[in-house]
Scaffold this motif. Structure first.
Motif, mmCIF file in Angstrom:
data_model
loop_
_atom_site.group_PDB
_atom_site.id
_atom_site.type_symbol
_atom_site.label_atom_id
_atom_site.label_comp_id
_atom_site.label_asym_id
_atom_site.label_seq_id
_atom_site.Cartn_x
_atom_site.Cartn_y
_atom_site.Cartn_z
ATOM 1 N N LEU A 1 -0.237 9.162 -8.858
ATOM 2 C CA LEU A 1 -1.274 9.375 -7.846
ATOM 3 C C LEU A 1 -0.874 8.577 -6.605
ATOM 4 C CD1 LEU A 1 -4.157 10.278 -6.899
ATOM 5 C CD2 LEU A 1 -5.011 8.180 -7.926
ATOM 6 N N ALA A 2 -0.789 9.258 -5.470
ATOM 7 C CA ALA A 2 -0.517 8.566 -4.207
ATOM 8 C C ALA A 2 -1.845 8.286 -3.526
ATOM 9 C CB ALA A 2 0.365 9.425 -3.308
ATOM 10 N N VAL A 3 -2.033 7.043 -3.090
ATOM 11 C CA VAL A 3 -3.230 6.668 -2.321
ATOM 12 C C VAL A 3 -2.745 6.057 -1.013
ATOM 13 C CG1 VAL A 3 -4.616 6.297 -4.397
ATOM 14 C CG2 VAL A 3 -3.472 4.347 -3.367
ATOM 15 N N ALA A 4 -3.413 6.391 0.077
ATOM 16 C CA ALA A 4 -2.942 5.920 1.383
ATOM 17 C C ALA A 4 -4.097 5.712 2.351
ATOM 18 C CB ALA A 4 -1.941 6.913 1.972
ATOM 19 N N SER A 5 -3.826 4.863 3.352
ATOM 20 C CA SER A 5 -4.782 4.633 4.434
ATOM 21 C C SER A 5 -4.059 4.764 5.757
ATOM 22 C CB SER A 5 -5.387 3.232 4.323
ATOM 23 O OG SER A 5 -6.190 2.974 5.463
ATOM 24 N N ASP B 1 -0.455 0.187 9.007
ATOM 25 C CA ASP B 1 0.916 0.608 8.710
ATOM 26 C C ASP B 1 1.283 0.318 7.259
ATOM 27 O OD1 ASP B 1 1.414 1.628 11.145
ATOM 28 O OD2 ASP B 1 2.551 -0.076 11.918
ATOM 29 N N GLU B 2 2.105 1.204 6.693
ATOM 30 C CA GLU B 2 2.682 1.037 5.361
ATOM 31 C C GLU B 2 1.653 0.909 4.248
ATOM 32 O OE1 GLU B 2 5.783 -1.970 5.414
ATOM 33 O OE2 GLU B 2 6.434 -1.309 7.395
ATOM 34 N N ALA B 3 0.455 1.460 4.473
ATOM 35 C CA ALA B 3 -0.568 1.410 3.418
ATOM 36 C C ALA B 3 -0.471 2.666 2.544
ATOM 37 C CB ALA B 3 -1.954 1.288 4.040
ATOM 38 N N VAL B 4 0.640 2.749 1.825
ATOM 39 C CA VAL B 4 0.850 3.867 0.890
ATOM 40 C C VAL B 4 1.206 3.269 -0.462
ATOM 41 C CG1 VAL B 4 2.184 5.945 0.372
ATOM 42 C CG2 VAL B 4 1.704 5.350 2.749
ATOM 43 N N LYS B 5 0.453 3.621 -1.502
ATOM 44 C CA LYS B 5 0.715 3.089 -2.835
ATOM 45 C C LYS B 5 0.880 4.263 -3.805
ATOM 46 C CE LYS B 5 -0.492 -0.947 -1.116
ATOM 47 N NZ LYS B 5 0.519 -1.935 -0.744
#
Length: 263
Positions: free
Chosen positions: A249-253, A257-261
Motif C-alpha cells: 500500500l502506497a500512502v503519500a502527502s 516533500d518526500e512524504a511517500v511511504k
C-alpha cells in the motif's frame, strides 16, 4: 533513470502522471494546459510521442480510459471537460452534461470495467455518467461533502468518503446506499482506495493517519476497527493506492516533500 518527461518538461505544476494500461507510454498533464505522452524506453531517453494543448484550460486531473483509447481531462475551474480520442487524434469538448448542475467538474473516477465515469460534485453529490455516451445515468448524495470515491474491482459498488469522516457504500446498479460506516478517528476524510482483490479498504485523513479495513467488516459494522492504522505521515494523507497484487500500500502527502511511504 532520466526524468520520464525529459523531452518536454511542463511549464507549470503537474497534476497527473499515469502509465498507459497496456502500452509502454506515460502521460503527464497539469497547470500548463497540456497533456503529453512519452514512450517509456529502457532507461534511455523517453521520446515524446505528442503533446495536446487545451487553451485556457489548466488541467486538474487526466486519466486514460480503461481500454487505453481515450484520455479524459477536467479543468481547475470549468464545468466542461475534454476527451482526447487517441485513435482518431481528435479533441472532443464535452460542454455540459445534461442534469448535472455543478459550477465546476474537477474530481472524477473511472470504473475498472470501463463502463462508468463518476464525477464528484459539490454539496455531497456524486454523478454517475456513461463512459460510452458521457451522459448522466443517475445521481447519489452523501451527508456533508464528498472528498474521494473508489470503485470496487468488479465495478458493482462505490465507496465514497465524506469530509466528515464517514464512508458510504453504494450499489452502482440501483444507486442505493447499501451501508455506511465511520472511519475511526477521522476528523476529515481525504482519500480512499479499494485493493484489486477486494480484500481491503484504505482511508486516509487530514491528520495523516491511514486506516486499513477488511471489506467484510466495512459492509457489516457502523464503527469497524481498522486491521491496521498507519501513522507514518505527519501531514494530510492525500493519496492511497494498492499495488496490483495487494501486497503493498502506497500512502503519500502532497503537503510536504518526500512524504511517500510504501507499507
Amino acid at each position: 533513470c532520466l526524468p520520464a518527461n525529459q523531452e518536454r518538461f511542463a511549464n507549470g505544476r503537474l497534476a497527473t502522471v499515469q502509465f498507459h494500461p497496456s502500452a509502454q507510454v506515460v502521460m503527464t498533464a497539469g497547470h500548463d494546459r497540456s497533456v503529453s505522452l512519452f514512450q517509456v524506453k529502457n532507461f534511455s531517453l523517453n521520446p515524446k510521442i505528442q503533446s495536446i494543448y487545451l487553451e485556457s484550460f489548466p488541467i486538474y486531473k487526466a486519466r486514460f480510459s480503461v481500454d487505453g483509447e481515450q484520455v479524459l481531462a477536467t479543468g481547475t475551474h470549468h464545468r466542461m471537460f475534454f476527451v482526447y480520442d487517441m485513435m482518431a487524434g481528435r479533441i472532443i469538448p464535452i460542454p455540459k452534461v445534461r442534469g448535472v448542475e455543478e459550477k465546476f467538474l474537477k474530481n472524477f473516477e473511472l470504473s475498472p470495467d470501463g463502463s462508468f465515469m463518476l464525477v464528484i460534485g459539490t454539496s455531497g453529490y456524486l454523478h454517475l455518467l456513461s463512459m460510452k455516451t458521457k451522459e448522466l445515468i443517475g445521481t447519489m448524495k452523501v451527508n456533508g461533502r464528498c472528498t474521494a470515491s473508489a470503485f470496487t474491482p468488479d465495478s458493482s459498488k462505490i465507496y465514497s468518503y465524506s469530509k466528515e469522516g464517514e464512508v458510504f457504500i453504494w450499489d452502482v446498479r440501483s444507486r442505493r446506499c447499501l451501508h455506511r460506516f465511520e472511519d475511526e478517528g477521522s476528523l476529515e476524510g481525504k482519500c480512499i482506495a479499494v485493493s484489486k482483490n477486494n480484500q481491503y479498504v484504505a482511508c486516509g485523513s487530514s491528520s495523516g493517519v491511514v486506516n486499513l479495513y477488511t471489506t467484510d467488516v466495512c459492509l457489516k459494522e457502523t464503527r469497524p476497527k481498522p486491521a491496521k492504522a498507519i501513522m507514518n505521515l505527519v501531514t494530510s494523507a492525500t493519496c492511497v493506492t494498492f499495488n496490483p497484487t495487494t501486497e503493498i500500500l502506497a500512502v503519500a502527502s502532497r503537503d510536504t516533500d518526500e512524504a511517500v511511504k510504501l507499507v
